[in-house]
Design a protein around this motif. Structure first.
Motif, PDB file in Angstrom:
ATOM      1  N   GLU A 110       0.737   1.978  13.990  1.00  0.00           N
ATOM      2  CA  GLU A 110      -0.001   1.420  12.846  1.00  0.00           C
ATOM      3  C   GLU A 110       0.922   0.608  11.953  1.00  0.00           C
ATOM      4  N   ALA A 111       2.158   1.071  11.749  1.00  0.00           N
ATOM      5  CA  ALA A 111       3.121   0.322  10.943  1.00  0.00           C
ATOM      6  C   ALA A 111       3.470  -1.004  11.624  1.00  0.00           C
ATOM      7  N   GLU A 112       3.598  -0.971  12.929  1.00  0.00           N
ATOM      8  CA  GLU A 112       3.894  -2.203  13.669  1.00  0.00           C
ATOM      9  C   GLU A 112       2.721  -3.189  13.580  1.00  0.00           C
ATOM     10  N   ILE A 113       1.516  -2.688  13.700  1.00  0.00           N
ATOM     11  CA  ILE A 113       0.328  -3.542  13.584  1.00  0.00           C
ATOM     12  C   ILE A 113       0.249  -4.164  12.199  1.00  0.00           C
ATOM     13  N   ARG A 114       0.504  -3.359  11.158  1.00  0.00           N
ATOM     14  CA  ARG A 114       0.490  -3.901   9.791  1.00  0.00           C
ATOM     15  C   ARG A 114       1.548  -4.981   9.618  1.00  0.00           C
ATOM     16  N   ALA A 115       2.723  -4.753  10.178  1.00  0.00           N
ATOM     17  CA  ALA A 115       3.799  -5.738  10.061  1.00  0.00           C
ATOM     18  C   ALA A 115       3.400  -7.052  10.736  1.00  0.00           C
ATOM     19  N   LEU A 116       2.767  -6.965  11.879  1.00  0.00           N
ATOM     20  CA  LEU A 116       2.327  -8.184  12.568  1.00  0.00           C
ATOM     21  C   LEU A 116       1.253  -8.920  11.764  1.00  0.00           C
ATOM     22  N   TYR A 117       0.311  -8.173  11.194  1.00  0.00           N
ATOM     23  CA  TYR A 117      -0.719  -8.800  10.360  1.00  0.00           C
ATOM     24  C   TYR A 117      -0.114  -9.433   9.107  1.00  0.00           C
ATOM     25  N   CYS A 118       0.843  -8.740   8.490  1.00  0.00           N
ATOM     26  CA  CYS A 118       1.479  -9.276   7.282  1.00  0.00           C
ATOM     27  C   CYS A 118       2.279 -10.549   7.592  1.00  0.00           C
ATOM     28  N   ALA A 119       2.846 -10.611   8.773  1.00  0.00           N
ATOM     29  CA  ALA A 119       3.573 -11.819   9.165  1.00  0.00           C
ATOM     30  C   ALA A 119       2.611 -12.989   9.340  1.00  0.00           C
ATOM     31  N   ALA A 120       1.410 -12.714   9.829  1.00  0.00           N
ATOM     32  CA  ALA A 120       0.422 -13.773  10.026  1.00  0.00           C
ATOM     33  C   ALA A 120      -0.267 -14.154   8.711  1.00  0.00           C
TER      34      ALA A 120
ATOM     35  N   LEU B 141      -2.019  -9.990   2.971  1.00  0.00           N
ATOM     36  CA  LEU B 141      -2.320  -8.634   3.438  1.00  0.00           C
ATOM     37  C   LEU B 141      -1.294  -7.607   2.978  1.00  0.00           C
ATOM     38  N   SER B 142      -0.049  -8.021   2.765  1.00  0.00           N
ATOM     39  CA  SER B 142       0.976  -7.063   2.341  1.00  0.00           C
ATOM     40  C   SER B 142       0.627  -6.459   0.979  1.00  0.00           C
ATOM     41  N   GLU B 143       0.095  -7.280   0.073  1.00  0.00           N
ATOM     42  CA  GLU B 143      -0.330  -6.775  -1.240  1.00  0.00           C
ATOM     43  C   GLU B 143      -1.503  -5.800  -1.097  1.00  0.00           C
ATOM     44  N   ILE B 144      -2.436  -6.168  -0.257  1.00  0.00           N
ATOM     45  CA  ILE B 144      -3.622  -5.330  -0.058  1.00  0.00           C
ATOM     46  C   ILE B 144      -3.227  -3.995   0.578  1.00  0.00           C
ATOM     47  N   TYR B 145      -2.338  -4.045   1.564  1.00  0.00           N
ATOM     48  CA  TYR B 145      -1.877  -2.808   2.198  1.00  0.00           C
ATOM     49  C   TYR B 145      -1.135  -1.927   1.197  1.00  0.00           C
ATOM     50  N   ALA B 146      -0.348  -2.549   0.319  1.00  0.00           N
ATOM     51  CA  ALA B 146       0.383  -1.782  -0.698  1.00  0.00           C
ATOM     52  C   ALA B 146      -0.604  -1.089  -1.640  1.00  0.00           C
ATOM     53  N   GLU B 147      -1.646  -1.807  -2.061  1.00  0.00           N
ATOM     54  CA  GLU B 147      -2.661  -1.211  -2.939  1.00  0.00           C
ATOM     55  C   GLU B 147      -3.400  -0.071  -2.227  1.00  0.00           C
ATOM     56  N   GLN B 148      -3.695  -0.282  -0.950  1.00  0.00           N
ATOM     57  CA  GLN B 148      -4.376   0.771  -0.181  1.00  0.00           C
ATOM     58  C   GLN B 148      -3.530   2.036  -0.103  1.00  0.00           C
ATOM     59  N   SER B 149      -2.264   1.885   0.176  1.00  0.00           N
ATOM     60  CA  SER B 149      -1.402   3.070   0.289  1.00  0.00           C
ATOM     61  C   SER B 149      -1.260   3.763  -1.065  1.00  0.00           C
ATOM     62  N   LYS B 150      -1.203   2.978  -2.154  1.00  0.00           N
ATOM     63  CA  LYS B 150      -1.116   3.557  -3.497  1.00  0.00           C
ATOM     64  C   LYS B 150      -2.384   4.363  -3.804  1.00  0.00           C
ATOM     65  N   LEU B 151      -3.544   3.795  -3.495  1.00  0.00           N
ATOM     66  CA  LEU B 151      -4.803   4.500  -3.737  1.00  0.00           C
ATOM     67  C   LEU B 151      -4.921   5.745  -2.857  1.00  0.00           C
TER      68      LEU B 151
END
Length: 120
Positions: A86-96, A100-110
């Motif tokens: 899952e971390a690898e998938i997120r990294a690939l999406y954030c690179a594209a 998404l990196s901001e959204i993922y950060a907010e999701q993990s915080k929530l």
């Protein structure tokens, strides 16, 4: 005798009136205004087949996620592998898409806040 006659007359009027009301109700149901089609009273509304399939898909997805969580809880190695993927998938999406990196950060915080509230 007079009372019996009055009672019989009242009963006869009551029966005739009821019969007339019943007949008028039948006529109203049978004779629809021009261009208007009467729908049967006990017909279920037709559901959209796409909505039915979406509901089934949602149910199956939730069922699969529940079983995946149970399997991951039973096997810590599996859970670790899934987290890495899952971390690898997120990294690939954030690179594209950098947003998404901001959204993922907010999701993990929530998610962390929710877990903290559950523990209390």
């Amino acid at each position: 005798m007079k009372q019996t006659f009055i009672r019989s007359l009242f009963l006869l009027l009551f029966i005739c009136g009821g019969t007339m009301l019943f007949a008028q109700g039948k006529k109203a149901k049978l004779a629809a205004p021009a261009g208007e089609v009467l729908a049967p009273e006990s017909v279920k509304p037709v559901r959209d087949p796409v909505a039915v399939l979406r509901g089934k898909l949602l149910y199956k997805r939730n069922q699969a996620k529940r079983l995946e969580r149970e399997a991951a809880d039973k096997d810590p190695l599996l859970q670790e592998k899934v987290q890495k993927l899952e971390a690898e998938i997120r990294a690939l999406y954030c690179a594209a898409e950098p947003k998404l990196s901001e959204i993922y950060a907010e999701q993990s915080k929530l998610s962390d806040e929710i877990e903290g509230m559950k523990e209390k």
